[in-house]
Design an enzyme around this catalytic site. Structure first.
Site, PDB file in Angstrom:
ATOM      1  CG  HIS A 119      -3.274  -5.181  35.684  1.00  0.00           C
ATOM      2  ND1 HIS A 119      -3.864  -6.441  35.725  1.00  0.00           N
ATOM      3  CD2 HIS A 119      -2.339  -5.110  36.841  1.00  0.00           C
ATOM      4  CE1 HIS A 119      -3.394  -6.656  37.037  1.00  0.00           C
ATOM      5  NE2 HIS A 119      -2.821  -6.097  37.561  1.00  0.00           N
ATOM      6  CB  THR A 189      -9.717 -11.991  40.138  1.00  0.00           C
ATOM      7  OG1 THR A 189      -8.304 -11.980  40.109  1.00  0.00           O
ATOM      8  CG2 THR A 189     -10.237 -11.586  41.350  1.00  0.00           C
ATOM      9  CD  GLU A 216     -13.369 -23.939  38.613  1.00  0.00           C
ATOM     10  OE1 GLU A 216     -13.020 -24.782  39.585  1.00  0.00           O
ATOM     11  OE2 GLU A 216     -14.169 -24.091  37.654  1.00  0.00           O
TER      12      GLU A 216
HETATM   13  P1  NAD Z   1      -7.140 -15.143  35.521  1.00  0.00           P
HETATM   14  O1  NAD Z   1      -7.014 -15.422  34.127  1.00  0.00           O
HETATM   15  O2  NAD Z   1      -6.037 -15.545  36.314  1.00  0.00           O
HETATM   16  O3  NAD Z   1      -8.280 -16.068  36.187  1.00  0.00           O
HETATM   17  C1  NAD Z   1      -9.803 -16.022  35.701  1.00  0.00           C
HETATM   18  C2  NAD Z   1     -10.783 -16.390  36.930  1.00  0.00           C
HETATM   19  O4  NAD Z   1     -12.034 -16.215  36.416  1.00  0.00           O
HETATM   20  C3  NAD Z   1     -10.720 -17.890  37.514  1.00  0.00           C
HETATM   21  O5  NAD Z   1     -10.664 -17.684  39.038  1.00  0.00           O
HETATM   22  C4  NAD Z   1     -11.804 -18.571  36.864  1.00  0.00           C
HETATM   23  O6  NAD Z   1     -12.199 -19.324  37.747  1.00  0.00           O
HETATM   24  C5  NAD Z   1     -12.829 -17.342  36.868  1.00  0.00           C
HETATM   25  N1  NAD Z   1     -13.864 -17.441  35.738  1.00  0.00           N
HETATM   26  C6  NAD Z   1     -13.756 -18.275  34.811  1.00  0.00           C
HETATM   27  N2  NAD Z   1     -15.115 -18.078  34.062  1.00  0.00           N
HETATM   28  C7  NAD Z   1     -15.935 -17.257  34.966  1.00  0.00           C
HETATM   29  C8  NAD Z   1     -17.235 -16.812  34.776  1.00  0.00           C
HETATM   30  N3  NAD Z   1     -18.036 -16.895  33.764  1.00  0.00           N
HETATM   31  N4  NAD Z   1     -17.672 -15.779  35.711  1.00  0.00           N
HETATM   32  C9  NAD Z   1     -17.023 -15.702  37.044  1.00  0.00           C
HETATM   33  N5  NAD Z   1     -15.588 -16.014  36.918  1.00  0.00           N
HETATM   34  C10 NAD Z   1     -15.056 -16.943  35.922  1.00  0.00           C
HETATM   35  O7  NAD Z   1      -7.761 -13.787  35.659  1.00  0.00           O
HETATM   36  P2  NAD Z   1      -7.083 -12.638  36.716  1.00  0.00           P
HETATM   37  O8  NAD Z   1      -6.897 -13.291  38.276  1.00  0.00           O
HETATM   38  O9  NAD Z   1      -8.034 -11.554  36.470  1.00  0.00           O
HETATM   39  O10 NAD Z   1      -5.699 -12.269  36.267  1.00  0.00           O
HETATM   40  C11 NAD Z   1      -5.098 -12.438  35.288  1.00  0.00           C
HETATM   41  C12 NAD Z   1      -4.776 -11.129  34.307  1.00  0.00           C
HETATM   42  O11 NAD Z   1      -5.098 -11.254  33.126  1.00  0.00           O
HETATM   43  C13 NAD Z   1      -5.206  -9.833  34.880  1.00  0.00           C
HETATM   44  O12 NAD Z   1      -4.111  -8.834  35.254  1.00  0.00           O
HETATM   45  C14 NAD Z   1      -6.035  -9.427  33.800  1.00  0.00           C
HETATM   46  O13 NAD Z   1      -5.579  -7.833  33.484  1.00  0.00           O
HETATM   47  C15 NAD Z   1      -5.430  -9.831  32.606  1.00  0.00           C
HETATM   48  N6  NAD Z   1      -6.308 -10.459  31.567  1.00  0.00           N
HETATM   49  C16 NAD Z   1      -7.370  -9.580  31.170  1.00  0.00           C
HETATM   50  C17 NAD Z   1      -8.431  -9.912  30.212  1.00  0.00           C
HETATM   51  C18 NAD Z   1      -9.566  -9.022  30.080  1.00  0.00           C
HETATM   52  O14 NAD Z   1      -9.301  -7.788  30.100  1.00  0.00           O
HETATM   53  N7  NAD Z   1     -10.656  -9.478  29.577  1.00  0.00           N
HETATM   54  C19 NAD Z   1      -8.258 -11.172  29.820  1.00  0.00           C
HETATM   55  C20 NAD Z   1      -7.267 -12.084  30.112  1.00  0.00           C
HETATM   56  C21 NAD Z   1      -6.438 -11.652  31.216  1.00  0.00           C
END
Ligand code: NAD
Length: 247
Positions: A119, A189, A216
């Site tokens: 992304h 994810t 989850e």
């Molecule tokens: P999401 O926000 O949809 O889901 C997050 C996932 O992480 C969930 O399944 C949750 O259960 C899990 N999770 C929570 N805490 C965790 C932990 N400590 N260890 C492992 N898993 C854990 O995220 P997504 O599916 O990656 O998609 C969302 C989009 O948001 C992506 O495109 C991403 O680019 C973007 N995003 C990126 C960031 C970042 O760069 N850090 C932050 C927020 C969103």
């Protein structure tokens, strides 16, 4: 659980081409909230600010939220043990690459070398007028929107907005890696974001074993996942590293 971790460690150690696929969950232990779920950013902000058409029409409004969401947060975040273990596994030749949906640059900061940013990244910005690229830390965000030092055009973060396509190079390399892999480790994810969510399916269809690390269940868990390690990425990966070293 201990047995499952041992099983996963064995599968990873025996792999010929292991690839990690990460989402927002891997950075939660670095203090960056995910988009979805109870603590998710979309409970606080309207995702419209990341829509590309909204950005062009309301650049200042969009930038105000982008600064708060991505640059105030990300600026302070440091890689956690999950990022560090993946870098270690790559340096020891066990993992061949990381495909990430994240835009926070934390894999690279932890020392990972072969990282495909599906992304894009918040770490660079591009001028919408002349195409000049900048390292984000070199750009002041005290006055918004940030402008190009060459032509005064508006700068946009180098990650993709809703309504934009996946960067071609990252897209092609990610699918190639998924096809090549024999073990595909899916970390943090939901599997709700397309087309990224196709990658584990591509790996699975090509015979890869899917290992998942997530506290989850995701859309993959009861579908293609072979080993679900239910827990936080940092804790689980640290255990996996210990087991691999003992095997
Ligand atoms: P999401 O926000 O949809 O889901 C997050 C996932 O992480 C969930 O399944 C949750 O259960 C899990 N999770 C929570 N805490 C965790 C932990 N400590 N260890 C492992 N898993 C854990 O995220 P997504 O599916 O990656 O998609 C969302 C989009 O948001 C992506 O495109 C991403 O680019 C973007 N995003 C990126 C960031 C970042 O760069 N850090 C932050 C927020 C969103």
């Amino acid at each position: 659980m201990e047995n499952k971790i041992l099983q996963a460690a064995q599968v990873i150690k025996d792999s010929k081409y292991a690839v990690a696929f990460t989402g927002a969950g891997i950075s939660v232990e670095s203090g960056i909230p995910p988009f979805r779920g109870p603590e998710g950013l979309w409970n606080k902000y309207d995702p419209i600010v990341l829509d590309v058409n909204y950005f062009y029409a309301n650049t200042l409004e969009s930038w105000k939220v982008i600064r708060e969401l991505f640059y105030d947060f990300f600026g302070k975040a440091k890689p956690n043990s999950a990022h560090q273990v993946l870098a270690y596994l790559e340096n020891t030749g066990i993992i061949k690459s990381i495909i990430t949906q994240n835009i926070d640059n934390l894999h690279q900061e932890a020392g990972s070398k072969t990282v495909y940013e599906f992304h894009g990244t918040a770490h660079t910005m591009i001028c919408l007028k002349c195409g000049q690229k900048y390292q984000s830390p070199d750009i002041s965000l005290s006055k918004l929107p940030p402008k190009c030092k060459e032509c005064n055009g508006v700068l946009k973060p180098d990650f993709i907005f809703f309504g934009e396509g996946i960067p071609e190079y990252a897209h092609n390399k990610s699918f190639e890696e998924a096809e090549k892999s024999d073990v595909f480790i899916v970390i943090g994810t939901t599997g709700e974001v397309m087309p990224a969510s196709m990658l584990p399916h591509t790996a699975h269809q090509n015979g890869a074993i899917i290992i998942e690390i997530n506290p989850e269940e995701s859309l993959f868990t009861n579908n293609i996942t072979k080993i679900h390690l239910k827990g936080k990425a940092g804790e689980i990966l640290t255990e996996i590293k210990k087991q691999i070293e003992e095997l």
